[in-house]
Design a protein around this motif. Structure first.
Motif: not given
Length: 331
Positions: A157-172
């Motif tokens: 699920d993209f929305d779940d992944w996006k929340e994780w990505a921001y939390e883990n400082k994934i490249n914007p």
């Protein structure tokens, strides 16, 4: 089941110490969720790959006890023994283990013991594996073993992944690219022969690659070897960064030109959310003021992403103006 819902269900099952099996395609974060729960709850975590064991490795090796004149079993040292400890015994890729090893695990999973060994009372058993349809090397799991688990299936699920990505400082830029085309988060197709394909795990690799020092000529080939042909689209997308206004100017409240391309707007929003996680109140005010100038769908998406990441904007001075401008779209 989406990641957040699965994690919540898994936490409840762990409290009841019910053996649980997480099914899902490769690279979508099955083991990461279990590790996250262990970390958040300060639980010990043992990752046991049954495919690397023989049946005797689980039950132990028999030896002759001269004092009792009996054969006794030497318990394996990789299983938890401290009766006062709490933790998760994670049987990852359990269905890649040969049937003989799976059979040896029956008693451990159902009765929490095997031979003379007994799992400490505050330990839970979680297993995970790919589906047979995913073209992995898996063995059929016999019905008695399947019946010993509660079965959950993890979906991407993209929305779940996006929340994780921001939390883990994934490249914007990665977040922006996948917000622009959500289907590119997961491109695995079991019907095709693919050496590399996009998954949440491989996008995390891309984040690390972008932090490295690679020649531009070799970067595309490295990314293709990580996420497949999606790399071509991604490389073209990140060139959009040159068209973005200076982030510093937006943060300082200066007037900037709003990009016209959707790709640039997705990228701009991702950079702003990443910055906002550590922004001052004044900087957040300037971001909110800037959002008033964005196309309506991007203005709303920006505020939703901020709130999803725990960044409150409803107490900012400009929020009333923002609501007045966009309230008709929120009804």
């Amino acid at each position: 089941m989406k990641a957040k819902a699965l994690k919540k269900s898994l936490e409840a099952l762990i409290e009841q110490q019910l053996p649980t099996f997480i099914w899902g395609s490769p690279g979508i974060g099955k083991s990461s969720i279990v590790k996250q729960i262990a970390k958040e709850r300060d639980l010990k975590f043992i990752d046991l790959r049954l495919s690397l064991l023989d049946p005797t490795d689980l039950k132990g090796i028999p030896f002759f006890d001269s004092s009792t004149k009996e054969a006794v079993w030497a318990e394996p040292n990789f299983l938890p023994k401290d009766k006062t400890s709490s933790g998760i015994l994670f049987l990852d890729e359990i269905n890649t283990a040969p049937p003989s090893v799976q059979a040896a695990a029956y008693q451990l999973i159902l009765d929490r013991k095997i031979g003379d060994y007994e799992l400490p009372p505050n330990w839970s058993i979680i297993a995970a594996g790919n589906r047979a349809s995913d073209r992995g090397v898996v063995y059929h799991m016999p019905s008695p073993l399947l019946n010993r688990f509660v079965h959950l299936e993890l979906e991407v699920d993209f929305d779940d992944w996006k929340e994780w990505a921001y939390e883990n400082k994934i490249n914007p830029l990665i977040i922006a690219f996948l917000a622009y085309d959500k289907q590119k988060l997961f491109t695995f197709n079991p019907q095709e022969e693919q050496n590399a394909f996009a998954t949440p795990r491989s996008w995390e690799y891309v984040d690390k690659i972008l932090k490295g020092s690679f020649e531009q000529n070799s970067l595309l080939e490295i990314l293709k070897g990580t996420i497949g042909d999606v790399a071509i689209e991604f490389i073209n997308f990140i060139k959009i960064q040159k068209e973005l206004p200076a982030l510093e100017d937006i943060i300082e409240g200066k007037t900037v030109e709003i990009p016209n391309k959707a790709q640039a707007l997705f990228a701009l929003n991702s950079f702003l959310v990443s910055f906002a996680k550590n922004a001052s109140r004044k900087e957040l005010e300037n971001i909110l003021e800037f959002s008033l100038k964005l196309p309506k769908e991007f203005a709303i998406a920006l505020i939703q992403d901020l709130e999803q990441n725990g960044i409150a904007v409803d107490d900012l001075d400009s929020f009333e103006k923002w609501v007045e401008q966009f309230s008709y779209l929120l009804e």
